[in-house]
Enzyme design. Structure first.
Site, PDB file in Angstrom:
ATOM      1  N   LYS A 146     -12.183   4.319   1.650  1.00 23.98           N
ATOM      2  CA  LYS A 146     -11.101   3.663   0.912  1.00 23.98           C
ATOM      3  C   LYS A 146     -11.724   2.498   0.136  1.00 23.98           C
ATOM      4  O   LYS A 146     -11.728   1.352   0.589  1.00 23.98           O
ATOM      5  CB  LYS A 146     -10.029   3.176   1.889  1.00 23.98           C
ATOM      6  CG  LYS A 146      -8.741   2.703   1.253  1.00 23.98           C
ATOM      7  CD  LYS A 146      -7.723   2.365   2.343  1.00 23.98           C
ATOM      8  CE  LYS A 146      -6.395   1.953   1.770  1.00 23.98           C
ATOM      9  NZ  LYS A 146      -5.420   1.619   2.834  1.00 23.98           N
TER      10      LYS A 146
ATOM     11  N   GLU B  89      -7.926   6.734  10.096  1.00 24.90           N
ATOM     12  CA  GLU B  89      -8.272   7.516  11.285  1.00 24.90           C
ATOM     13  C   GLU B  89      -7.318   8.690  11.477  1.00 24.90           C
ATOM     14  O   GLU B  89      -7.748   9.807  11.816  1.00 24.90           O
ATOM     15  CB  GLU B  89      -8.241   6.619  12.535  1.00 24.90           C
ATOM     16  CG  GLU B  89      -9.261   5.505  12.530  1.00 24.90           C
ATOM     17  CD  GLU B  89      -8.822   4.215  11.845  1.00 24.90           C
ATOM     18  OE1 GLU B  89      -9.426   3.169  12.145  1.00 24.90           O
ATOM     19  OE2 GLU B  89      -7.888   4.241  11.009  1.00 24.90           O
TER      20      GLU B  89
ATOM     21  N   TYR C 196     -16.614  26.772   0.413  1.00 22.13           N
ATOM     22  CA  TYR C 196     -16.422  25.323   0.335  1.00 22.13           C
ATOM     23  C   TYR C 196     -15.388  24.917  -0.701  1.00 22.13           C
ATOM     24  O   TYR C 196     -14.774  23.865  -0.586  1.00 22.13           O
ATOM     25  CB  TYR C 196     -17.739  24.580   0.137  1.00 22.13           C
ATOM     26  CG  TYR C 196     -18.615  25.055  -0.984  1.00 22.13           C
ATOM     27  CD1 TYR C 196     -18.366  24.697  -2.297  1.00 22.13           C
ATOM     28  CD2 TYR C 196     -19.715  25.856  -0.710  1.00 22.13           C
ATOM     29  CE1 TYR C 196     -19.194  25.131  -3.319  1.00 22.13           C
ATOM     30  CE2 TYR C 196     -20.551  26.289  -1.727  1.00 22.13           C
ATOM     31  CZ  TYR C 196     -20.285  25.918  -3.035  1.00 22.13           C
ATOM     32  OH  TYR C 196     -21.103  26.348  -4.046  1.00 22.13           O
TER      33      TYR C 196
ATOM     34  N   GLU D 233       0.820  -1.210   0.000  1.00 25.27           N
ATOM     35  CA  GLU D 233       0.000   0.000   0.000  1.00 25.27           C
ATOM     36  C   GLU D 233       0.859   1.268   0.000  1.00 25.27           C
ATOM     37  O   GLU D 233       0.358   2.344  -0.296  1.00 25.27           O
ATOM     38  CB  GLU D 233      -0.904   0.039   1.234  1.00 25.27           C
ATOM     39  CG  GLU D 233      -1.969  -1.024   1.259  1.00 25.27           C
ATOM     40  CD  GLU D 233      -2.808  -0.936   2.516  1.00 25.27           C
ATOM     41  OE1 GLU D 233      -3.986  -0.550   2.407  1.00 25.27           O
ATOM     42  OE2 GLU D 233      -2.272  -1.243   3.605  1.00 25.27           O
TER      43      GLU D 233
END
Length: 118
Positions: free
Chosen positions: A98, A73, A53, A21
């Site tokens: 993901k 996280e 935004y 990864e």
């Protein structure tokens, strides 16, 4: 409280625990709900009275592109911290997805909700 919602913002980040990864950036998706007071903007119709935004989205992309976290996280917390540092929000809810990481699931995501200085 009023809310601004950004859905399906595609970002790229080097993220993951496993060596395979860590070889290339991964496409992730962000859904953001920003609690803000929109009354003044609704009355004035002036962009200077609201939360921009487009600038939030740009910040999220920049934070993700520069990060090298292993965990969703940790990246989510970093994004939220940067939002609070630059924008006046009462609360941020962030869903960080993901997709395709598990062979038998279409998506894995974390959802984090924070208030400033929490």
């Amino acid at each position: 409280m009023d809310k601004i919602v950004i859905e399906g913002l595609q970002i790229e980040s080097l993220i993951g625990v496993y060596d395979w990864e860590r070889t290339a950036k991964t496409a992730l998706f962000v859904d953001l709900t920003l609690e803000v007071d929109l009354y003044k903007a609704g009355q004035s119709d002036d962009v200077n009275d609201t939360l921009d935004y487009a600038k939030v989205a740009e910040l999220v992309c920049e934070v993700a592109a520069k990060s090298k976290f292993e965990l969703l996280e940790a990246l989510a917390e970093s994004i939220i911290s940067h939002i609070f540092a630059q924008f006046n929000c009462h609360q941020v809810e962030l869903k960080l997805s993901k997709p395709g990481i598990l062979p038998n699931a279409s998506n894995v995501a974390v959802i984090i909700v924070r208030k400033p200085q929490q």
